[in-house]
Scaffold this active site. Structure first.
Site, PDB file in Angstrom:
ATOM      1  N   SER A   1       0.911  -1.305   0.038  1.00  8.23           N
ATOM      2  CA  SER A   1      -0.174   0.118  -0.029  1.00  8.23           C
ATOM      3  C   SER A   1       1.013   1.594  -0.010  1.00  8.23           C
ATOM      4  CB  SER A   1      -1.054  -0.162   1.319  1.00  8.23           C
ATOM      5  OG  SER A   1      -2.126   0.814   0.923  1.00  8.23           O
TER       6      SER A   1
ATOM      7  N   ASP B   1      -5.924  -3.294  -2.384  1.00  9.20           N
ATOM      8  CA  ASP B   1      -4.958  -3.148  -1.356  1.00  9.20           C
ATOM      9  C   ASP B   1      -4.070  -4.105  -0.684  1.00  9.20           C
ATOM     10  OD1 ASP B   1      -3.671  -1.882   1.080  1.00  9.20           O
ATOM     11  OD2 ASP B   1      -5.031   0.063   0.444  1.00  9.20           O
TER      12      ASP B   1
END
Length: 261
Positions: free
Chosen positions: A42, A154
Site C-alpha cells: 500500500s 490494497d
C-alpha cells in the site's frame, strides 16, 4: 567468515501515516545504511517505488507537504469503487517516470491482494505505477485493478507488513517499518472511509501479531494519533518517521556488522 548480508527494507501500509516512510528513508540514507531490496504494501509500496525510481526523497517530502491530495480523487458513480483512480494513475505515472521494475535502481517487490483467489500477489515486473495503483486500492473506495484473471486491491487486506515476502526473496536481515500498530494509536469513526480503514486495521492485527517478531529490526513511528486520511499532516508524519529511525540506527549498524553467514 563474515559476509555482507542481504538487507531488506519492508515498508508497511498505513495511508497518510505511511508518509512516515519518507522520514525513515531519509535517515537510513543519511547514515549510509545499505539495503538491497525494498518490499512494500500500500503506502509503503508507493513511497518505496518512488524512491527506487530515482526520486529525491527530500523533494518528495516537500512536494507532499504543499500538495492538495484531494485533486487526485475523481469521485464518480460507484461501480467497484467511489474513486475511479484515473487521476491517481496519472500521478503515479509522473512520479515513477513510467518505469518498469527492471529499470529500478534497487529491486522492489509490491504486495497486492487478489480478490478472486483470495491470495497475496507479489508484483516484481511490468509497470511500477500499475503495481502501486493496485497496492493502494482500498476496497470500496478505489476501483480495483483488473488484470488477466485477477482483481487486485490494497496489499493491506492480506499483508500489511510483508516481512514474509522479504524472507522468501532471500533477505538475511529485515528492517521493517510499521505505521499502524505503534504507540499512541487512536481510532475516530466519522464516515464511511473511517469505517473501512478501521475495519482493515482490526482484520490486520492478528496477522501482525503473528509476524512482526520475524523482523530483525522493527521501526514503529509514533503516528497513531494521525488519521489515515490526514495527508495534510505529512510534515509531522515525516518527522516522526525520522525520529523513530534515528533511535534504531545504532542497533541496525550493530546487527549488520555482527552478521556472520
Amino acid at each position: 567468515m563474515s559476509q555482507k548480508p542481504k538487507v531488506a527494507l519492508v515498508l508497511g501500509a498505513g495511508s497518510a501515516r505511511g508518509l512516515a516512510h519518507i522520514g525513515v528513508l531519509q535517515v537510513l540514507l543519511e547514515n549510509q545504511i545499505p539495503f538491497d531490496l525494498i518490499v512494500g504494501s500500500s503506502m509503503g509500496a508507493m513511497v518505496g517505488t518512488i524512491y527506487a525510481c530515482g526520486a529525491d526523497i527530500y523533494m518528495l517530502d516537500k512536494m507532499v507537504a504543499y500538495m492538495n491530495t484531494r485533486i487526485l480523487f475523481d469521485v464518480g458513480v460507484p461501480r467497484m469503487g467511489f474513486i475511479s483512480g484515473k487521476r491517481v494513475s496519472d500521478f503515479l505515472d509522473l512520479l515513477t517516470k513510467k518505469k518498469s521494475f527492471a529499470e529500478l535502481k534497487i529491486p522492489v517487490a509490491v504486495v497486492a491482494t487478489d480478490l478472486i483467489a483470495g491470495e497475496r500477489v507479489v508484483i516484481e515486473e511490468g509497470l511500477v505505477s500499475e503495481a502501486v495503483r493496485a497496492s493502494i486500492s482500498l476496497p470500496g473506495i478505489f476501483a480495483p485493478i483488473v488484470k488477466d484473471d485477477k482483481v487486485l486491491v490494497d496489499g493491506a487486506v492480506i499483508d500489511r507488513l510483508p516481512i514474509g515476502v522479504a524472507k522468501e526473496l532471500g533477505a538475511d536481515l529485515v528492517v521493517a517499518v510499521d505505521v499502524t500498530f505503534g504507540p499512541g494509536k487512536q481510532t475516530v469513526i466519522n464516515n464511511t472511509i473511517d469505517v473501512i480503514l478501521t475495519s482493515l486495521d482490526i482484520m490486520s492485527k492478528l496477522h501482525f501479531d503473528s509476524i512482526y517478531t520475524n523482523a530483525d529490526i522493527l521501526i514503529q513511528p509514533a503516528v497513531g494519533h494521525i488519521s489515515p486520511k490526514e495527508f495534510e499532516r505529512s510534515r509531522e508524519a515525516v518527522e516522526l518517521g525520522r525520529k523513530a529511525a534515528e533511535e534504531k540506527i545504532a542497533e541496525i549498524k550493530n546487527m549488520i556488522e555482527a552478521f556472520d553467514k
